[in-house]
Design an enzyme around this catalytic site. Structure first.
Site, PDB file in Angstrom:
ATOM      1  N   ASP A   1       3.299 -46.176  14.116  1.00 60.35           N
ATOM      2  CA  ASP A   1       3.584 -46.617  12.759  1.00 60.35           C
ATOM      3  C   ASP A   1       4.044 -45.384  11.983  1.00 60.35           C
ATOM      4  O   ASP A   1       3.787 -44.239  12.375  1.00 60.35           O
ATOM      5  CB  ASP A   1       2.351 -47.244  12.117  1.00 60.35           C
ATOM      6  CG  ASP A   1       2.713 -48.223  11.013  1.00 60.35           C
ATOM      7  OD1 ASP A   1       3.843 -48.151  10.483  1.00 60.35           O
ATOM      8  OD2 ASP A   1       1.880 -49.084  10.669  1.00 60.35           O
ATOM      9  N   CYS A   2       4.737 -45.610  10.887  1.00 58.80           N
ATOM     10  CA  CYS A   2       5.447 -44.506  10.245  1.00 58.80           C
ATOM     11  C   CYS A   2       4.486 -43.488   9.641  1.00 58.80           C
ATOM     12  O   CYS A   2       3.610 -43.845   8.853  1.00 58.80           O
ATOM     13  CB  CYS A   2       6.420 -45.056   9.212  1.00 58.80           C
ATOM     14  SG  CYS A   2       7.678 -46.054  10.029  1.00 58.80           S
TER      15      CYS A   2
END
Length: 775
Positions: A304-305
């Site tokens: 995930d970012c």
């Protein structure tokens, strides 16, 4: 304070609305302007020297092509392919590539990999996932995925989109307050798994069915046990999800396993949170051990970012950035969304924390995915789907599917005799009231793109041959103040009232969980007073991602109908009107439990336990483990007709053939391992469904099981479902094949599947019967 009242005749919208629709129609029309082309690797036409590179040779297998490419790169160049904004290598004819595109319920411009600034100004925006899931229609799930991938490929061909889409979200909607529950297919592992597989197949499936080719690459997220964003100071970046092995294997993991094993998904995204003290993106057991080792992922694992940075900067799990990069890469992470790994991977190699071969492994998985997408095969217009373009985005057929998806998902929760559907001959004047009655962006939830066009609930309703008058009632969904006098005056003068209330992204969204289950602000007061003043039927339309405690409305006889419409997408207003005026018979069923406020008052979101604990008063989670009071139950939903069910085939006994040496031959056992010679054994269950009403309709037939009370088994568990459409008085036979090891097993306290011995109660449609499993 008074909010605007708008008088709207039969088909005449206000000049402002007409102008808006005209603009949106213009915007949604595909551009005929000269289209640009995407950047792609191996453009031999422009650079003939590239033909000598093995990675450009389509005659070689993918493994050989990837190996050839990797050996040509310097370490610094390799590191450029570890991040979402991959840095191209011009000397090899490889352009930059942005891995981050989203397609949760239509092509989105979140992430920057796809854009609506060029030749494609918008794309079909389907209902938010929670409403589509309410249709319980697997073929619909896949059809939407197929349309989204067609539009994505069409956009890619003109340089407006990528090929890798980080969707779907297959987390379990465990707690009703979760702001991202709207993105998921609901609270049930079976429904979520079936949605995941169907949507992934719709996105990825090539017309030839070649598993080594991808139309676009899907990604199942957020792995794993992730469903707290920001609740009373508990934040996803630092939350440690404490999960026992039974809940992990019984609830949180099944959708991801289905994605990989059954859907052949090209990617899995690890989440921000820790699970039992380890960041998911740095846990070798979860990544290399399970996703690659047990499930055999054919693709790449992405964070995930900023997740790798979070490991270091927020969770302080490592002392240096280089250690965070190394731990995640050694755990099995291939791609970092954002830049952190790109900044610190070289330092990690120089410090001896990882080897260059570890970098090679990661980028090889990334390149292999791009190979399957045709990124290294030259001009995409000369490849499959090369004929797609702007004319294939926002087509009439695609937009009609968005309308149909919303219609099939809408759930009718209450309907008094004489209320819905409205008859235009009986209802001449309509009062449309509420802060969500004329909204646009609210209808498409989060992770949206730019829709082809919008039809608001108000616009949908005024297409009827009735005279409608509109009053906001509140300036927005927060409804801190309400113009009750104007709203009640309007309600008293109309033949019928439609109240469109609920939430929006200011109430529930990513990074924002709810703290209660009430309608915001003065909405309840407004609804109650309007209903009291109304002279005719009152329909409460609830637009929301999660469930709400609307006990007051359920029990108020003046509120004659209640509909939940989720966030219904670009055609939401048309679908709502279709149901209200009877052009469509509602068939949606709730994919999540609606709880009373009392359920959450002393229940921390941060407690991940699914099963109840009577010693502490912990109530359990979801319909599978919670048996207390509900406002509306999982699977609940009404129709304008009614269906009868009759069991026509159902065995009463299943005998398991155990080896003579099996310990359960000589001692009493509650269960046996769900492996052995009896696996593969199935039983057939059939029932006859009859539409006993006076109009056509669709019935979702559920097959639940209540297993024997062993291993803290679920109260009830969804095994399968089937949606059947019947004309009035028509009959059909619906059959289920029950796999003994898969469907009659439970997960024990250690995470192992066991077949429970004893009486299983099967709930088939509206019927129940007992099935005895013995040795």
């Amino acid at each position: 304070m008074s909010y605007p009242r708008q008088k709207i005749g039969n088909r005449a919208l206000s000049s402002v609305s007409t102008l808006l629709l005209s603009i949106l129609f213009f915007v949604s029309t595909p551009s005929n302007a000269q289209s640009s082309s995407p950047d792609f690797a191996c453009d031999i036409t422009r650079n003939p020297s590239l033909a000598g590179f093995g990675f450009c040779n389509t005659g070689l297998n993918a493994e050989a092509r990837v190996a050839d490419l990797v050996r040509r790169l310097t370490l610094e160049e390799k590191i450029g392919f570890l991040v979402s904004k991959a840095t191209g290598v011009s000397r090899l004819g490889i352009p930059d590539y942005n891995w981050w595109s989203e397609a949760l319920h239509g092509v989105s411009d979140v992430g920057g990999g796809s854009s609506f600034a060029g030749p494609v100004p918008g794309a079909t925006s389907f209902p938010q996932v929670i409403l589509t899931a309410a249709s319980f229609n697997v073929s619909l799930f896949q059809a939407i995925g197929k349309v989204v991938s067609t539009e994505a490929r069409a956009m890619y061909n003109v340089g407006a989109a990528g090929l890798t889409f980080w969707s779907p979200n297959v987390n379990i909607f465990r707690d009703p307050r979760w702001g991202r529950g709207q993105e998921t297919p609901g609270e049930d592992p079976t429904l979520t798994s079936k949605y995941a597989v169907a949507y992934v197949k719709g996105l990825q499936g090539t017309d030839g069915g070649d598993p080594n080719r991808l139309k676009v690459a899907a990604c199942c997220k957020h792995y794993t046990a992730y469903d707290v964003d920001n609740w009373k100071g508990v934040h996803r970046y630092t939350f440690n999800s404490v999960v026992n092995q039974q809940d992990m294997d019984d609830t949180f993991q099944p959708p991801f396993k289905s994605c990989v094993v059954d859907g052949n998904v090209a990617s899995v995204m690890c989440s921000y949170n820790q699970v039992n003290g380890k960041p998911t993106c740095a846990d070798p057991d979860l990544l290399s051990g399970v996703i690659r080792g047990q499930w055999k992922l054919n693709g790449y694992i992405v964070s995930d970012c900023d997740s790798v940075e979070v490991i270091y900067a927020s969770q302080h799990y490592t002392k240096t950035p280089e250690e965070a990069v190394a731990k995640s890469m050694l755990a099995g992470l291939d791609l970092n969304c954002d830049h952190f790994t790109g900044q610190h991977a070289l330092g990690a190699v120089k410090a001896g924390l990882v080897n260059e071969t570890d970098v090679d492994t990661a980028i090889s998985n990334n390149f292999a995915t791009l190979m399957r997408l045709g990124f290294f095969n030259g001009d995409p217009k000369k490849q499959p789907y090369g004929n797609l373009g702007p004319q294939d985005v926002c087509s009439a057929e695609n937009q009609e599917l968005a309308r149909e998806a919303a219609r099939q998902g809408i759930v009718l929760l209450k309907n008094s005799i004489g209320s819905l559907p409205f008859s235009p001959s009986a209802i001449k004047t309509l009062a449309v009231i509420g802060p969500n009655a004329n909204v646009t962006d609210t209808m498409i939830g989060n992770y949206h793109g730019v829709p082809c066009k919008y039809t608001t609930p108000l616009q949908g309703l005024v297409e009827e041959t009735v005279s409608a008058t509109y009053q906001m009632g509140c300036p927005n969904v927060a409804c801190t103040e309400a113009d009750i006098d104007s709203a009640t005056s309007l309600a008293a003068s109309a033949d019928a009232v439609v109240l469109v209330m609920g939430t929006d992204l200011s109430i529930e969204r990513e990074d924002h969980d709810r703290v209660d289950l009430f309608l915001p602000g003065k909405q309840q007061q407004l609804i109650t007073e309007v209903a009291k003043a109304a002279k005719g039927p009152v329909v409460l339309v609830i637009m929301s991602g999660g469930g709400l405690d609307v006990t007051f409305a359920k029990n108020d006889p003046k509120i004659t109908s209640i509909m939940w419409v989720g966030f219904p997408g670009q055609a939401g207003g048309l679908a709502i009107a279709d149901v209200i005026f009877g052009r469509h018979n509602p068939s949606g069923k709730l994919p999540m439990t609606w709880y009373p406020q009392s359920y959450v008052e002393n229940l921390p979101m941060s407690n991940m336990n699914m099963r109840p604990d009577n010693s502490t008063g912990y109530p359990g989670r979801t319909y599978r483990f919670y048996s207390g009071e509900t406002v509306y139950a999982f699977g609940e939903g009404m129709s304008y007709t009614h269906f009868n069910h009759r069991l026509i085939k159902a065995p009463r006994l299943v005998s398991l053939d155990l080896d003579k040496s099996h310990s359960c031959r000589t001692s009493k056992c509650q269960s046996v391992d769900a492996i052995g010679p009896y696996c593969g054994k199935t039983v057939e269950v059939q029932l006859r469904v009859r539409n006993a009403g006076e109009r056509e309709g669709s019935d979702t037939v559920f097959l639940f099981t209540t297993p024997p009370a062993v291993h803290r088994s679920p109260v009830k568990h969804l095994v399968a479902f089937e949606k059947v459409r019947l004309e009035k008085k028509e009959k059909a036979v619906v059959g289920f094949t029950v796999d003994v090891c898969k469907d009659l097993s439970v997960v024990d306290e250690t995470g192992k599947r066991k077949i429970a011995l004893g009486v299983h109660v099967l709930h088939v449609g509206s019927l129940k019967y007992s099935l005895n499993v013995r040795i």
